[in-house]
Write an enzyme that holds these catalytic residues in place. Structure first.
Site, PDB file in Angstrom:
ATOM      1  N   ASP A 155       5.530  18.876 100.146  1.00 17.86           N
ATOM      2  CA  ASP A 155       4.910  18.576 101.449  1.00 17.86           C
ATOM      3  C   ASP A 155       5.122  17.114 101.818  1.00 17.86           C
ATOM      4  O   ASP A 155       4.660  16.220 101.103  1.00 17.86           O
ATOM      5  CB  ASP A 155       3.402  18.886 101.326  1.00 17.86           C
ATOM      6  CG  ASP A 155       2.637  18.667 102.616  1.00 17.86           C
ATOM      7  OD1 ASP A 155       3.256  18.408 103.665  1.00 17.86           O
ATOM      8  OD2 ASP A 155       1.390  18.767 102.554  1.00 17.86           O
ATOM      9  N   GLY A 156       5.793  16.889 102.955  1.00 18.00           N
ATOM     10  CA  GLY A 156       5.920  15.543 103.517  1.00 18.00           C
ATOM     11  C   GLY A 156       7.364  15.132 103.721  1.00 18.00           C
ATOM     12  O   GLY A 156       8.136  15.044 102.770  1.00 18.00           O
ATOM     13  N   GLY A 157       7.739  14.912 104.970  1.00 16.67           N
ATOM     14  CA  GLY A 157       9.085  14.418 105.267  1.00 16.67           C
ATOM     15  C   GLY A 157      10.196  15.414 104.986  1.00 16.67           C
ATOM     16  O   GLY A 157      11.358  15.029 104.864  1.00 16.67           O
ATOM     17  N   GLY A 198      -1.989  11.989 104.590  1.00 18.24           N
ATOM     18  CA  GLY A 198      -2.827  11.453 105.659  1.00 18.24           C
ATOM     19  C   GLY A 198      -2.209  11.603 107.036  1.00 18.24           C
ATOM     20  O   GLY A 198      -2.929  11.716 108.022  1.00 18.24           O
ATOM     21  N   GLY A 212       6.245  19.756 109.045  1.00 19.90           N
ATOM     22  CA  GLY A 212       5.466  19.507 110.256  1.00 19.90           C
ATOM     23  C   GLY A 212       6.365  19.067 111.391  1.00 19.90           C
ATOM     24  O   GLY A 212       6.769  19.858 112.241  1.00 19.90           O
ATOM     25  N   MET A 246       3.171  16.185  96.698  1.00 20.77           N
ATOM     26  CA  MET A 246       3.267  15.393  97.926  1.00 20.77           C
ATOM     27  C   MET A 246       4.520  14.529  97.852  1.00 20.77           C
ATOM     28  O   MET A 246       4.732  13.796  96.886  1.00 20.77           O
ATOM     29  CB  MET A 246       2.045  14.484  98.092  1.00 20.77           C
ATOM     30  CG  MET A 246       0.741  15.183  98.414  1.00 20.77           C
ATOM     31  SD  MET A 246       0.797  16.325  99.811  1.00 20.77           S
ATOM     32  CE  MET A 246       1.368  15.254 101.145  1.00 20.77           C
ATOM     33  N   HIS A 251       0.669  26.265 107.120  1.00 15.72           N
ATOM     34  CA  HIS A 251       0.064  25.171 106.354  1.00 15.72           C
ATOM     35  C   HIS A 251      -0.995  24.483 107.220  1.00 15.72           C
ATOM     36  O   HIS A 251      -0.722  24.065 108.348  1.00 15.72           O
ATOM     37  CB  HIS A 251       1.161  24.184 105.950  1.00 15.72           C
ATOM     38  CG  HIS A 251       0.719  23.123 105.004  1.00 15.72           C
ATOM     39  ND1 HIS A 251       0.593  23.330 103.644  1.00 15.72           N
ATOM     40  CD2 HIS A 251       0.382  21.831 105.215  1.00 15.72           C
ATOM     41  CE1 HIS A 251       0.203  22.211 103.064  1.00 15.72           C
ATOM     42  NE2 HIS A 251       0.059  21.277 103.986  1.00 15.72           N
ATOM     43  N   SER A 258       3.540  23.037 109.093  1.00 17.61           N
ATOM     44  CA  SER A 258       2.243  22.364 109.126  1.00 17.61           C
ATOM     45  C   SER A 258       1.732  22.250 110.547  1.00 17.61           C
ATOM     46  O   SER A 258       2.333  21.594 111.398  1.00 17.61           O
ATOM     47  CB  SER A 258       2.355  20.967 108.518  1.00 17.61           C
ATOM     48  OG  SER A 258       1.175  20.249 108.815  1.00 17.61           O
ATOM     49  N   MET A 274      -7.475  17.774 101.888  1.00 14.98           N
ATOM     50  CA  MET A 274      -7.400  16.341 101.558  1.00 14.98           C
ATOM     51  C   MET A 274      -8.784  15.761 101.751  1.00 14.98           C
ATOM     52  O   MET A 274      -9.037  14.966 102.657  1.00 14.98           O
ATOM     53  CB  MET A 274      -6.357  15.660 102.469  1.00 14.98           C
ATOM     54  CG  MET A 274      -4.933  15.975 102.037  1.00 14.98           C
ATOM     55  SD  MET A 274      -3.731  15.616 103.325  1.00 14.98           S
ATOM     56  CE  MET A 274      -3.799  17.174 104.199  1.00 14.98           C
ATOM     57  N   HIS A 295      -4.591  23.126 102.763  1.00 12.15           N
ATOM     58  CA  HIS A 295      -4.415  21.930 101.932  1.00 12.15           C
ATOM     59  C   HIS A 295      -5.604  21.011 102.187  1.00 12.15           C
ATOM     60  O   HIS A 295      -5.704  20.402 103.250  1.00 12.15           O
ATOM     61  CB  HIS A 295      -3.076  21.275 102.336  1.00 12.15           C
ATOM     62  CG  HIS A 295      -2.798  19.956 101.709  1.00 12.15           C
ATOM     63  ND1 HIS A 295      -1.780  19.125 102.161  1.00 12.15           N
ATOM     64  CD2 HIS A 295      -3.369  19.310 100.659  1.00 12.15           C
ATOM     65  CE1 HIS A 295      -1.741  18.034 101.426  1.00 12.15           C
ATOM     66  NE2 HIS A 295      -2.700  18.109 100.513  1.00 12.15           N
ATOM     67  N   ASP A 319      -3.803  21.482 107.293  1.00 14.64           N
ATOM     68  CA  ASP A 319      -4.170  20.215 106.647  1.00 14.64           C
ATOM     69  C   ASP A 319      -5.572  19.788 107.045  1.00 14.64           C
ATOM     70  O   ASP A 319      -5.813  19.391 108.188  1.00 14.64           O
ATOM     71  CB  ASP A 319      -3.178  19.121 107.071  1.00 14.64           C
ATOM     72  CG  ASP A 319      -1.806  19.305 106.446  1.00 14.64           C
ATOM     73  OD1 ASP A 319      -1.727  19.317 105.210  1.00 14.64           O
ATOM     74  OD2 ASP A 319      -0.825  19.434 107.208  1.00 14.64           O
ATOM     75  N   MET A 363      -8.492  17.056 106.572  1.00 15.96           N
ATOM     76  CA  MET A 363      -8.652  15.654 106.132  1.00 15.96           C
ATOM     77  C   MET A 363     -10.038  15.147 106.486  1.00 15.96           C
ATOM     78  O   MET A 363     -10.540  15.433 107.580  1.00 15.96           O
ATOM     79  CB  MET A 363      -7.629  14.775 106.844  1.00 15.96           C
ATOM     80  CG  MET A 363      -6.195  15.212 106.664  1.00 15.96           C
ATOM     81  SD  MET A 363      -5.117  14.094 107.575  1.00 15.96           S
ATOM     82  CE  MET A 363      -3.524  14.852 107.221  1.00 15.96           C
TER      83      MET A 363
HETATM   84  C1  DX5 Z   1       0.460  14.973 105.214  1.00 14.35           C
HETATM   85  C2  DX5 Z   1       0.220  16.454 105.339  1.00 14.35           C
HETATM   86  C3  DX5 Z   1       1.456  17.197 105.663  1.00 14.35           C
HETATM   87  C4  DX5 Z   1       2.071  16.828 107.003  1.00 14.35           C
HETATM   88  C5  DX5 Z   1       3.549  17.038 106.869  1.00 14.35           C
HETATM   89  O1  DX5 Z   1      -0.656  14.367 104.700  1.00 14.35           O
HETATM   90  O2  DX5 Z   1      -0.269  16.975 104.115  1.00 14.35           O
HETATM   91  O3  DX5 Z   1       1.278  18.600 105.560  1.00 14.35           O
HETATM   92  O4  DX5 Z   1       1.579  17.570 108.083  1.00 14.35           O
HETATM   93  O5  DX5 Z   1       4.169  16.598 108.037  1.00 14.35           O
HETATM   94  P1  DX5 Z   1       5.693  16.165 108.046  1.00 14.35           P
HETATM   95  O6  DX5 Z   1       6.499  17.353 107.664  1.00 14.35           O
HETATM   96  O7  DX5 Z   1       5.893  15.736 109.455  1.00 14.35           O
HETATM   97  O8  DX5 Z   1       5.871  15.035 107.056  1.00 14.35           O
HETATM   98 ZN    ZN Z   2      -0.235  19.190 103.821  1.00 14.21          ZN
END
Ligand code: DX5
Ligand code: ZN
Length: 214
Positions: free
Chosen positions: A174-176, A141, A196, A136, A32, A7, A67, A65, A34, A36
């Site tokens: 996606d996330g963590g 965010g 990310g 997710m 990826h 990301s 958002m 992606h 993002d 927003m």
């Molecule tokens: C969060 C994004 C993710 C984010 C992931 O809203 O959609 O793509 O960048 O970042 P990490 O991997 O650090 O959780």
């Molecule tokens: Zn994302």
């Protein structure tokens, strides 16, 4: 399948070209991106003009992606900006079926994203249209949040739904995501992992991408 989609939200925005070159030379599969809007999620990241510049450097497909509220309004803009895969949130679309068709008609791969609080069962009538479903594993965010453990169960539920109705659909998370939970996610049935912070805060991002794929 074991694909990695780093990301760019965690990249250095002042050195995006350099960071994308690093990813081009890595084992990652997609980039990826993002987007927003400060409405669907509290944060604002960037829009089409930045995606267009990312496309100039990227040698891998752009996994965009969205958002943003009512993403159907921007399908053609993101096609023009260079998106290869465009995913939209279930929670942000009133006419999800129409939006997925619009993405396909524009010549991109399409997908639905589910927030952590949105059940997999709600995909029963759209899974046939999806090239990918993005689960997710944090509330969207921000980068750098803690992985939600219930995601493993959702991956298994989604795998069962795909087996029943659309075996070609890819499962993305996606996330963590990090090198500890990545093998468990692939075992549960995930095909694509977004990362990310795990990549960009690593001392050796290319090695981390390699490790995430193992
Ligand atoms: C969060 C994004 C993710 C984010 C992931 O809203 O959609 O793509 O960048 O970042 P990490 O991997 O650090 O959780
Ligand atoms: Zn994302």
């Amino acid at each position: 399948m074991k694909l990695i989609s780093p990301s760019l939200l965690s990249a250095d925005f002042g050195q995006l070209g350099r960071d994308i070159e690093m990813l081009n030379a890595s084992e990652c599969d997609w980039l990826h991106v993002d987007v927003m809007d400060g409405m669907f999620v509290p944060n604002i990241s960037f829009g089409q003009p930045v995606v267009k510049h990312i496309k100039r450097y990227a040698k891998k497909p752009l996994d965009v992606h969205l958002m943003i509220m009512d993403p159907g309004r921007y399908v053609n803009d993101f096609k023009e900006a260079g998106a290869d895969i465009l995913t939209v949130h279930y929670e942000a679309c009133i006419h999800l079926d129409r939006t997925l068709h619009a993405i396909k008609d524009a010549g991109m791969k399409c997908g639905v994203v589910l927030n952590p609080g949105t059940p997999v069962a709600l995909l029963e009538d759209t899974i046939q249209l999806c090239d990918v479903v993005l689960l997710m594993s944090v509330n969207p965010g921000f980068g750098g949040q803690k992985f939600i453990e219930n995601t493993y169960e959702k991956v298994r539920q989604l795998k069962a739904l795909c087996n029943r109705k659309n075996p070609l659909c890819l499962i993305e998370v996606d996330g963590g995501v990090n090198t500890s939970n990545a093998p468990l996610l692939f075992d549960a049935g995930a095909d694509v992992l977004v990362a990310g912070n795990a990549v960009f805060k690593s001392d050796n991002p290319q090695q981390t991408i390699h490790d995430l794929k193992q």
